[in-house]
Design a protein around this motif. Sequence first.
Motif, PDB file in Angstrom:
ATOM      1  N   GLN A   9       0.840  -1.202   0.000  1.00 47.11           N
ATOM      2  CA  GLN A   9       0.000   0.000   0.000  1.00 47.11           C
ATOM      3  C   GLN A   9       0.874   1.251   0.000  1.00 47.11           C
ATOM      4  N   ARG A  10       1.904   1.246   0.822  1.00 44.37           N
ATOM      5  CA  ARG A  10       2.814   2.395   0.902  1.00 44.37           C
ATOM      6  C   ARG A  10       3.492   2.619  -0.446  1.00 44.37           C
ATOM      7  N   TRP A  11       3.891   1.551  -1.099  1.00 39.15           N
ATOM      8  CA  TRP A  11       4.572   1.674  -2.388  1.00 39.15           C
ATOM      9  C   TRP A  11       3.646   2.296  -3.430  1.00 39.15           C
ATOM     10  N   GLN A  12       2.359   1.968  -3.412  1.00 42.49           N
ATOM     11  CA  GLN A  12       1.407   2.569  -4.327  1.00 42.49           C
ATOM     12  C   GLN A  12       1.316   4.076  -4.084  1.00 42.49           C
ATOM     13  N   ILE A  13       1.318   4.474  -2.837  1.00 43.39           N
ATOM     14  CA  ILE A  13       1.268   5.899  -2.493  1.00 43.39           C
ATOM     15  C   ILE A  13       2.545   6.592  -2.964  1.00 43.39           C
ATOM     16  N   GLU A  14       3.698   5.972  -2.736  1.00 47.02           N
ATOM     17  CA  GLU A  14       4.972   6.543  -3.176  1.00 47.02           C
ATOM     18  C   GLU A  14       5.003   6.697  -4.701  1.00 47.02           C
ATOM     19  N   THR A  15       4.481   5.711  -5.416  1.00 43.99           N
ATOM     20  CA  THR A  15       4.415   5.775  -6.875  1.00 43.99           C
ATOM     21  C   THR A  15       3.534   6.942  -7.316  1.00 43.99           C
ATOM     22  N   CYS A  16       2.439   7.136  -6.620  1.00 41.78           N
ATOM     23  CA  CYS A  16       1.542   8.258  -6.914  1.00 41.78           C
ATOM     24  C   CYS A  16       2.259   9.587  -6.697  1.00 41.78           C
TER      25      CYS A  16
END
Length: 108
Positions: A9-16
């Motif tokens: 989930q954190r990685w998706q936010i970082e990608t965003c």
Amino acid sequence: EEAVATYKQRWQIETCFRAMKSSGFNIEDTHLLDIDRIARLTAMVCIALAWAYLVGEHKDINVKTIRILKHGKRAKSLIKYGLEEIANVLLRPLYKPKFDVFKFLSCT
């Protein structure tokens, strides 16, 4: 297992955030200081980000799959892939898209 799920989930936010800051949208280059203008810009960028993601996902699934690199990750993000397609449609008058990128802006 919970830690891995949280990290995903954190990685998706970082990608965003990366997409908003440096991978196409360059939101920091505006140098805006007024909070109302920042809020409006952020809202517009969120819409554009969702649009680019949906276009990239559709193109990846239905037109041409993004190449997978040796380490198992895509050569580019779905957002970048979609943003490139949208830019081609908007900026290249002779470009013939394989699908309508504007249909993703409609709720119908």
